[in-house]
Scaffold this active site. Structure first.
Site, PDB file in Angstrom:
ATOM      1  N   HIS A  41      -0.219  -4.205  11.057  1.00  0.00           N
ATOM      2  CA  HIS A  41       0.878  -5.023  11.596  1.00  0.00           C
ATOM      3  C   HIS A  41       1.092  -4.787  13.097  1.00  0.00           C
ATOM      4  O   HIS A  41       2.217  -4.658  13.568  1.00  0.00           O
ATOM      5  CB  HIS A  41       2.175  -4.798  10.799  1.00  0.00           C
ATOM      6  CG  HIS A  41       1.997  -5.092   9.343  1.00  0.00           C
ATOM      7  ND1 HIS A  41       1.812  -6.375   8.875  1.00  0.00           N
ATOM      8  CD2 HIS A  41       1.900  -4.270   8.270  1.00  0.00           C
ATOM      9  CE1 HIS A  41       1.628  -6.324   7.568  1.00  0.00           C
ATOM     10  NE2 HIS A  41       1.669  -5.068   7.184  1.00  0.00           N
ATOM     11  N   GLN A  79       0.823  -1.200   0.000  1.00  0.00           N
ATOM     12  CA  GLN A  79       0.000   0.000   0.000  1.00  0.00           C
ATOM     13  C   GLN A  79       0.863   1.258   0.000  1.00  0.00           C
ATOM     14  O   GLN A  79       1.892   1.315   0.645  1.00  0.00           O
ATOM     15  CB  GLN A  79      -0.879  -0.005   1.258  1.00  0.00           C
ATOM     16  CG  GLN A  79      -2.269   0.533   1.009  1.00  0.00           C
ATOM     17  CD  GLN A  79      -3.244   0.128   2.106  1.00  0.00           C
ATOM     18  OE1 GLN A  79      -3.231  -0.999   2.560  1.00  0.00           O
ATOM     19  NE2 GLN A  79      -4.093   1.025   2.507  1.00  0.00           N
ATOM     20  N   SER A 120       4.224  -6.535   2.760  1.00  0.00           N
ATOM     21  CA  SER A 120       2.865  -6.530   3.313  1.00  0.00           C
ATOM     22  C   SER A 120       1.867  -7.076   2.280  1.00  0.00           C
ATOM     23  O   SER A 120       1.934  -8.239   1.905  1.00  0.00           O
ATOM     24  CB  SER A 120       2.509  -5.113   3.786  1.00  0.00           C
ATOM     25  OG  SER A 120       1.302  -5.112   4.500  1.00  0.00           O
ATOM     26  N   LEU A 121       0.976  -6.232   1.766  1.00  0.00           N
ATOM     27  CA  LEU A 121       0.025  -6.640   0.735  1.00  0.00           C
ATOM     28  C   LEU A 121       0.725  -7.327  -0.441  1.00  0.00           C
ATOM     29  O   LEU A 121       0.205  -8.270  -1.036  1.00  0.00           O
ATOM     30  CB  LEU A 121      -0.730  -5.396   0.232  1.00  0.00           C
ATOM     31  CG  LEU A 121      -1.342  -5.494  -1.162  1.00  0.00           C
ATOM     32  CD1 LEU A 121      -2.593  -6.333  -1.114  1.00  0.00           C
ATOM     33  CD2 LEU A 121      -1.635  -4.129  -1.730  1.00  0.00           C
TER      34      LEU A 121
END
Length: 297
Positions: free
Chosen positions: A195, A9, A88-89
Site C-alpha cells: 500500500h 494477511q 486489503s486482501l
C-alpha cells in the site's frame, strides 16, 4: 443491517480450513478445485504446514482467501449480507461473497496479486511499521517531511496507523514519531512496503489481470479500502481494486461509514478475530461476531 467483514494477511494459522474440508462436501470440492487452479496442493500447507511455510506471500494470500470464501459458502441460507468490506486482501474475499466475482476468478486474481507483490518486494528492499498512540494527522505530517518514500498505509483504528516505504525512511520516521509522542513505532516483519508507491510494478501487473476479468453486479455494496464508501458499480469496483495496491487501506473510515449507513452487526468471516477488535476500537458500541461453520453431520 448485517455487515460481513473479511480479514487480510496476518490472520493465517496452521490447520486453517481443515474442519471445513472434513465436514462439508461443498468445501472439500472447492478446496480440491483450488489445488488445481493454483497448480500446487495449498491444502497440504494450510492443513499441515508450518507457520513458516504459511508465511510465504504466494501461499498466505490464497490461503486466507480460501478460508474466508469457503466458510462464507458453507453458511448457506444464514449468509445474508447487507454490506461487505475486506481489509486489503480481504476485499477480494468480500467481492466473491457479494457475487461480484466467481470463486475461480477471485482465486486467480489473488494468486496473481500475491506473485506480483512478491516480485515488487524483491525489486527493492522495503518495509512497514506500526505506529501506536498518535493522531493520524501527526503521522501523515511526519511521513510527508521524512526524506525518501514513506506513506500512511493502513488506517486500522484510531491511534493505530501502519506506515510503509523504504527501509531507511521508515527507520527515520519511526525515530521522529517516537519523539512526537508515539507509544510505539515498531518495524513489522513483512516482506515489503504494501500500500505504498513501491507497489507500482505490482499494480501495473494486476491491473491487466483485473481488466481482463468479468465482474458481475454485486448483491450488496462493498465498502472499498481506497474510498471508504459504498460501491456497487462494477467499473468503479475494478478501478478501486487496481488502486488498492499503492493506496492506503482506509479501514477506520470504512467502518465508520458502514455504521453511519446502518450496520448493526459486524461478522468476521475467515481466520482470526483481528477485524472484530479493530471495529470495537473504532466504535465501542458496535456489535461483532465470528462466522462459524455449522456441520450437518
Amino acid at each position: 443491517m448485517n455487515a460481513y467483514i473479511f480479514p487480510g494477511q496476518g490472520a493465517q494459522f496452521s490447520g486453517m480450513g481443515l474442519d471445513l474440508y472434513e465436514n462439508s462436501p461443498e468445501a472439500q470440492h472447492l478446496f480440491e478445485d483450488a489445488n488445481e487452479i493454483l497448480g500446487f496442493h495449498i491444502t497440504d500447507i494450510m492443513f499441515e504446514g508450518t507457520a513458516e511455510a504459511l508465511k510465504e506471500t504466494k501461499v498466505t494470500q490464497p490461503a486466507i482467501f480460501l478460508h474466508s470464501v469457503i466458510l462464507a459458502k458453507t453458511l448457506g441460507e444464514s449468509f445474508k449480507p447487507d454490506m461487505v468490506a475486506g481489509h486489503s486482501l480481504g476485499e477480494f474475499s468480500a467481492l466473491v461473497a457479494n457475487g461480484a466475482l466467481t470463486f475461480q476468478d477471485g482465486l486467480k486474481l489473488v494468486s496473481q496479486r500475491a506473485l506480483a507483490m512478491q516480485k515488487a518486494c524483491e525489486m527493492q528492499p522495503s518495509t512497514m511499521a506500526a505506529v501506536l498512540g498518535l493522531e493520524d494527522d501527526i503521522v501523515e505530517k511526519v511521513c510527508a517531511t521524512t526524506d525518501g518514500i514513506v506513506v500512511a498505509a493502513n488506517y486500522n483504528c484510531p491511534g493505530q496507523l501502519v506506515i510503509s516505504g523504504e527501509i531507511d525512511a521508515i527507520n527515520a520516521a519511526c525515530e521522529t514519531l517516537k519523539s512526537e509522542g508515539a507509544r510505539r513505532a515498531l518495524v513489522l516483519p513483512v516482506g515489503g512496503a504494501f500500500h505504498s508507491p513501491m507497489m507500482e510494478p505490482a499494480r501495473e501487473e494486476l491491473a491487466a489481470a483485473i481488466e481482463n476479468t468479468t465482474f458481475s453486479k454485486p448483491n450488496c455494496p462493498i465498502y472499498q479500502n481506497v474510498t471508504a464508501s459504498a460501491i456497487i458499480d462494477e467499473s468503479e469496483i475494478k478501478a478501486n481494486l487496481i488502486s488498492q495496491l499503492t493506496a492506503p487501506v482506509r479501514w477506520t473510515q470504512s467502518v465508520q461509514q458502514m455504521i453511519t449507513d446502518g450496520a448493526s452487526l459486524f461478522t468476521e468471516v475467515g481466520p482470526g478475530k483481528v477485524l472484530q477488535g479493530l471495529v470495537r476500537k473504532i466504535n465501542r458500541e458496535a456489535q461483532t461476531a465470528s462466522a462459524t461453520f455449522q456441520s450437518n453431520s
